[in-house]
Design an enzyme around this catalytic site. Structure first.
Site, PDB file in Angstrom:
ATOM      1  N   TYR A 149      64.634  -5.775  60.882  1.00 19.45           N
ATOM      2  CA  TYR A 149      63.650  -5.504  59.830  1.00 19.45           C
ATOM      3  C   TYR A 149      62.640  -6.643  59.703  1.00 19.45           C
ATOM      4  O   TYR A 149      61.519  -6.435  59.263  1.00 19.45           O
ATOM      5  CB  TYR A 149      64.354  -5.346  58.478  1.00 19.45           C
ATOM      6  CG  TYR A 149      64.806  -3.946  58.155  1.00 19.45           C
ATOM      7  CD1 TYR A 149      65.702  -3.273  58.983  1.00 19.45           C
ATOM      8  CD2 TYR A 149      64.350  -3.301  57.014  1.00 19.45           C
ATOM      9  CE1 TYR A 149      66.130  -2.005  58.676  1.00 19.45           C
ATOM     10  CE2 TYR A 149      64.781  -2.019  56.698  1.00 19.45           C
ATOM     11  CZ  TYR A 149      65.664  -1.371  57.533  1.00 19.45           C
ATOM     12  OH  TYR A 149      66.074  -0.114  57.217  1.00 19.45           O
ATOM     13  N   LYS A 196      77.606  -3.638  67.322  1.00 20.67           N
ATOM     14  CA  LYS A 196      77.502  -2.986  68.636  1.00 20.67           C
ATOM     15  C   LYS A 196      77.720  -4.095  69.673  1.00 20.67           C
ATOM     16  O   LYS A 196      76.862  -4.355  70.525  1.00 20.67           O
ATOM     17  CB  LYS A 196      76.120  -2.316  68.747  1.00 20.67           C
ATOM     18  CG  LYS A 196      75.970  -1.383  69.917  1.00 20.67           C
ATOM     19  CD  LYS A 196      76.799  -0.113  69.843  1.00 20.67           C
ATOM     20  CE  LYS A 196      76.671   0.679  71.136  1.00 20.67           C
ATOM     21  NZ  LYS A 196      77.619   1.824  71.197  1.00 20.67           N
ATOM     22  N   ASP A 228      78.796   3.180  66.329  1.00 23.95           N
ATOM     23  CA  ASP A 228      78.875   4.618  66.621  1.00 23.95           C
ATOM     24  C   ASP A 228      80.239   5.164  66.205  1.00 23.95           C
ATOM     25  O   ASP A 228      80.349   6.235  65.598  1.00 23.95           O
ATOM     26  CB  ASP A 228      78.566   4.903  68.103  1.00 23.95           C
ATOM     27  CG  ASP A 228      79.323   4.010  69.074  1.00 23.95           C
ATOM     28  OD1 ASP A 228      79.952   3.017  68.629  1.00 23.95           O
ATOM     29  OD2 ASP A 228      79.300   4.294  70.288  1.00 23.95           O
ATOM     30  N   ASP A 252      71.715   0.187  56.687  1.00 22.14           N
ATOM     31  CA  ASP A 252      70.778   1.192  56.165  1.00 22.14           C
ATOM     32  C   ASP A 252      71.258   2.590  56.552  1.00 22.14           C
ATOM     33  O   ASP A 252      71.336   3.497  55.723  1.00 22.14           O
ATOM     34  CB  ASP A 252      69.380   0.927  56.748  1.00 22.14           C
ATOM     35  CG  ASP A 252      68.371   1.965  56.296  1.00 22.14           C
ATOM     36  OD1 ASP A 252      68.348   2.272  55.085  1.00 22.14           O
ATOM     37  OD2 ASP A 252      67.610   2.469  57.132  1.00 22.14           O
ATOM     38  N   ASP A 256      73.393   5.698  54.015  1.00 22.54           N
ATOM     39  CA  ASP A 256      72.940   7.073  53.770  1.00 22.54           C
ATOM     40  C   ASP A 256      74.054   8.055  54.118  1.00 22.54           C
ATOM     41  O   ASP A 256      74.288   9.036  53.405  1.00 22.54           O
ATOM     42  CB  ASP A 256      71.704   7.408  54.624  1.00 22.54           C
ATOM     43  CG  ASP A 256      70.401   7.170  53.865  1.00 22.54           C
ATOM     44  OD1 ASP A 256      70.370   6.242  53.036  1.00 22.54           O
ATOM     45  OD2 ASP A 256      69.429   7.915  54.102  1.00 22.54           O
TER      46      ASP A 256
HETATM   47  C1  IPM Z   1      66.816   1.525  51.716  1.00 23.93           C
HETATM   48  C2  IPM Z   1      65.520   2.119  52.193  1.00 23.93           C
HETATM   49  C3  IPM Z   1      64.600   1.015  52.680  1.00 23.93           C
HETATM   50  C4  IPM Z   1      65.306   0.291  53.814  1.00 23.93           C
HETATM   51  C5  IPM Z   1      63.201   1.460  53.119  1.00 23.93           C
HETATM   52  C6  IPM Z   1      62.484   2.228  52.024  1.00 23.93           C
HETATM   53  C7  IPM Z   1      62.358   0.328  53.618  1.00 23.93           C
HETATM   54  O1  IPM Z   1      65.739   3.072  53.178  1.00 23.93           O
HETATM   55  O2  IPM Z   1      66.790   0.699  50.778  1.00 23.93           O
HETATM   56  O3  IPM Z   1      67.856   1.880  52.253  1.00 23.93           O
HETATM   57  O4  IPM Z   1      65.251   0.738  54.962  1.00 23.93           O
HETATM   58  O5  IPM Z   1      65.921  -0.749  53.547  1.00 23.93           O
HETATM   59 MN    MN Z   2      67.852   3.484  53.557  1.00 23.03          MN
END
Ligand code: IPM
Ligand code: MN
Length: 382
Positions: A149, A196, A228, A252, A256
């Site tokens: 990032y 990884k 993975d 990240d 999710d």
């Molecule tokens: C998160 C979001 C952010 C990230 C984006 C919006 C830059 O997806 O906080 O998980 O990737 O960190």
């Molecule tokens: Mn995210």
């Protein structure tokens, strides 16, 4: 206690969900006798519209002076055409690195009330779970201010190739590992390093550093998993996990995935800390933190009073706990969220997964809007 809080509602559903979190905090302040001082600041898309910059310098100044930052979400299609360094997301990344919040805590647990909203079968949820119950309770500790990032990026002169560099120093790895080990010590004492290392040199450095840090935590069971494989195990047997510690990008993605297992991404709070909880530069010697729901700005549902405010409210609870040391108040807020769900209230994202489950009688599930859900939490706080 006096608590100064920078509030950045941001874009999309950000202002709506933060609005409900603020009501809950004001209520807590009155009930428990704390003075919360809120200072609103701009970042993200709205900041671009009003100042031309995704992170105006005064926002960072205000945030640095406060004990914690409560943030909604940033971004939206309106600003998608802007060059990378002017996108709303740069505001978020700039705030994270500007405040040095290197450790991002993303707890993901299945609340019994939301069993029906979890897409996994009972036997999958019971697998590897010590109690054999259909449940899981894990914490992802994501490195937040390093890696790909923030690494060098660019394009070749002809524009036909591009690169983004994943780079970590021993120092960056060690400090986030120590936060993760500290968290594991207060939980079920299991830590899984996700990387990884079969391909990436940076991952091999993570393993090397972890092998050293591990020695300081002899009562914590440490394991390593390729990312993975971890993505697969999360949907095969989430009960395997207690604390997962990983790089910025892998964290990240995995968070999710984990959020969907809790019923909805609308449920997941997060804390981003500049130090080990209990030490550091924030109020009362606690680390400065940014507290935000992990869902995005969801522009498609913005302004319609249908977004789930619970992740924002739960983020406020994390703020009370980690930046202000108000454990009783944090727990009261979390209990109130549970009570609102117990009453059968559901925002659209966690509704309609079959009545009769999760302890809610058939037909008793009631669709609630953002404000109604916030009100129900306030009522439960009384
Ligand atoms: C998160 C979001 C952010 C990230 C984006 C919006 C830059 O997806 O906080 O998980 O990737 O960190
Ligand atoms: Mn995210």
């Amino acid at each position: 206690m006096d608590c100064s809080i920078t509030v950045i509602p941001g874009d999309g559903i950000g202002p709506e969900v933060i609005g409900e979190a603020l009501k809950a905090l004001k209520f807590i302040g009155k009930k428990y006798g704390h003075r919360f001082e809120f200072t609103e600041a701009l970042a993200g898309g709205r900041a671009i519209d009003e100042t031309g910059l995704p992170l105006p310098p005064e926002t960072l100044e205000t945030a640095k002076k406060s004990g914690a930052v409560l943030l909604g979400a940033m971004g939206g299609p309106r600003w998608d055409g802007l060059p990378g360094h002017l996108r709303p997301e740069r505001g978020l990344l700039g705030l994270r690195s500007g405040l040095g919040v290197f450790a991002n805590l993303r707890p993901a647990a299945l609340l019994p009330q939301l069993r029906a909203a979890c897409p996994l079968k009972d036997e999958v949820l019971a697998a590897a779970n010590p109690e054999g119950k259909p449940a899981f309770d894990l914490l992802i500790v994501r490195e937040l201010t390093g890696g790909i990032y923030f690494g060098e990026r660019g394009r070749s002169a002809d524009g036909n190739s591009a690169f983004d560099i994943e780079k970590y120093s021993r120092h960056e790895i060690e400090r986030v590992l120590r936060v993760a080990y500290g968290a594991a010590a207060a939980r079920r004492k299991k830590l899984c390093l996700v990387d990884k290392a079969n391909v990436l040199e940076s991952s091999r450095l993570w393993r090397e550093v972890a092998a050293g840090v591990e020695k300081d935590y002899p009562d914590i069971e440490t394991s390593c998993l390729y990312v993975d494989n971890c993505a697969m195990q999360l949907v095969r047997a989430p009960g395997l996990f207690d604390v997962i510690v990983t790089s910025n990008m892998f964290g990240d993605i995995l968070s999710d995935e984990a959020s969907v297992l809790t019923g909805s991404i609308g449920m997941l709070p997060s804390a981003s800390l500049a130090g080990v909880p209990g030490r550091g530069n924030g109020a009362g010697g606690r680390p400065l933190g940014i507290y935000e729901p992990i869902h995005g700005s969801a522009p498609d549902i913005a302004g319609r009073d249908i977004a789930n405010p619970l992740a924002a409210i739960l983020s406020a609870a994390m703020m009370l706990r980690y930046s202000f040391g108000l454990e009783t108040e944090a727990a009261a807020l979390e209990t109130a969220v549970g009570a609102a769900l117990d009453r059968g209230l559901r925002t659209g994202d966690i509704a309609g997964h079959g009545a009769g489950s999760g302890g809610i009688a058939a037909g008793a599930e009631k669709i609630a809007g953002t404000r109604e859900m916030g009100e129900a939490v306030l009522k439960a706080l009384e």
